[in-house]
Design an enzyme around this catalytic site. Sequence first.
Site, mmCIF file in Angstrom:
data_model
loop_
_atom_site.group_PDB
_atom_site.id
_atom_site.type_symbol
_atom_site.label_atom_id
_atom_site.label_comp_id
_atom_site.label_asym_id
_atom_site.label_seq_id
_atom_site.Cartn_x
_atom_site.Cartn_y
_atom_site.Cartn_z
ATOM 1 N N LYS A 36 53.256 35.993 37.264
ATOM 2 C CA LYS A 36 52.746 34.965 36.347
ATOM 3 C C LYS A 36 51.765 35.582 35.335
ATOM 4 O O LYS A 36 51.285 36.713 35.532
ATOM 5 C CB LYS A 36 52.037 33.873 37.151
ATOM 6 C CG LYS A 36 50.757 34.353 37.796
ATOM 7 C CD LYS A 36 50.178 33.305 38.734
ATOM 8 C CE LYS A 36 48.912 33.816 39.374
ATOM 9 N NZ LYS A 36 48.675 33.245 40.702
ATOM 10 N N TYR A 266 23.160 46.883 18.630
ATOM 11 C CA TYR A 266 22.444 45.619 18.396
ATOM 12 C C TYR A 266 21.360 45.372 19.437
ATOM 13 O O TYR A 266 21.548 45.646 20.618
ATOM 14 C CB TYR A 266 23.426 44.440 18.462
ATOM 15 C CG TYR A 266 24.441 44.419 17.352
ATOM 16 C CD1 TYR A 266 24.056 44.223 16.022
ATOM 17 C CD2 TYR A 266 25.795 44.577 17.631
ATOM 18 C CE1 TYR A 266 24.994 44.187 15.003
ATOM 19 C CE2 TYR A 266 26.746 44.535 16.622
ATOM 20 C CZ TYR A 266 26.345 44.345 15.306
ATOM 21 O OH TYR A 266 27.271 44.311 14.315
HETATM 22 C C1 LIG Z 1 48.763 34.021 41.917
HETATM 23 C C2 LIG Z 1 49.390 33.511 43.145
HETATM 24 C C3 LIG Z 1 49.822 34.377 44.161
HETATM 25 C C4 LIG Z 1 49.520 35.854 44.173
HETATM 26 O O1 LIG Z 1 48.204 36.084 44.628
HETATM 27 P P1 LIG Z 1 47.594 37.568 44.721
HETATM 28 O O2 LIG Z 1 46.241 37.354 45.262
HETATM 29 O O3 LIG Z 1 47.584 38.100 43.326
HETATM 30 O O4 LIG Z 1 48.485 38.351 45.600
HETATM 31 C C5 LIG Z 1 50.525 33.824 45.230
HETATM 32 N N1 LIG Z 1 50.770 32.502 45.287
HETATM 33 C C6 LIG Z 1 50.351 31.639 44.357
HETATM 34 C C7 LIG Z 1 50.633 30.190 44.487
HETATM 35 C C8 LIG Z 1 49.642 32.112 43.245
HETATM 36 O O5 LIG Z 1 49.214 31.253 42.308
#
Ligand SMILES: *Cc1c(COP(=O)(O)O)cnc(C)c1O
Length: 374
Positions: A36, A266
């Site tokens: 994702k 800065y």
């Molecule tokens: C992002 C996500 C994962 C993966 O989690 P990690 O900690 O990156 O391994 C698994 N399941 C769901 C529903 C997620 O949203």
Amino acid sequence: MPIDYNLLKVSIDLQAIQANYRFLSSRGKRLIAVIKSDAYGHGLIPVGEALAAVGADFFAVGTVEEAARLRPAVRGTVLALLGPQSVEDIQIVAEQGILPLVARLDQLAGLEREAARLGRQIPIALKFDTGMARLGFAAADVEAVARALGKMRLLRPEWLISHLATADEPHQAEFVHEQAARFQRIADRLALAGHHPQRSLVNSGGLLAFPELAWNAQRPGIALYGANPFHGTDLAPLGRELRPAMQVQAPVLAVHALPKGASISYGRTYVADMDKTVAIVAAGYADNYSRGLSNKGWMLIRSQRAKILGRVCMQLTAVDVTEIAGVAPGDAAVLLGEQDGQAITPEELASWWGTITYEVFCLLGMNRREYATS
Ligand SMILES: *Cc1c(COP(=O)(O)O)cnc(C)c1O
């Protein structure tokens, strides 16, 4: 959108991601590769294709639109974790064969209507909340969901999914078991109502630390990209074989003296306590290199560590190269990853930044990327 005319460059080692996938496969049963948010900044399509090439056949992305982009690039199942959020999303799910994660009754109703319109079944995944308290049906909704599904003969619940809150925090293992027990009870009650979806609970940390909770599939994300979910804990050896895939570098634009007593950048937050030499690197917060790294972070130049001096600016950051011989404009400064056997690890960068590796990858990965082979 990236600023693709800036000088900072992200390079992604797809072979490292493939090696991490193989390693995680050896620890799990069946993997759902979580790619994702543009594969945590590593690139949705290149990462999807690279994983497919080593046998991945089940992918999880975020939005339905992200799923639709990935769909033509890979075979197998594409799960949209955020589920359908509009009538258009529901149509895309049905037309393109995307597996929607469903967390509300109105989504079930919309999908059933679409299935009826098309005159065919739609496979779905059910999301139940067991402790994250974000998305998902509540445990108390099981019977209502089962009743709804009983009437919606065109929806085929293939997967039951929940998500762990503390899998990467060994001192909170008890909560993992509490969530697992709730998950089991939800599955049992669905089974009593005649629904037998396959089950998936664990993320990267859960896959590595809780093999007894593997159920039918595991969902690693961060570990695919080579960050160790257990960095800095007793369980760190579990992720020892993971290899980071992202390298970030930017060129040195200038090198000059900073005499004792002179300030830099800065707000004059750094004043030289002795005669110094500084290099000015073409990276700043416009490249998502956080201003929070001011006076805290380090880079690699000529494979030696150079500390950030003063505030990180929009496009420029100053580092101390007093002890590094021969630094010149055009040298590569490495913000993340390896240079000649030395490395800035994702975990270190995240700790200077005051965040987690996930955010470092997502933010730096928004820049121009190229794909390297190791
Ligand atoms: C992002 C996500 C994962 C993966 O989690 P990690 O900690 O990156 O391994 C698994 N399941 C769901 C529903 C997620 O949203």
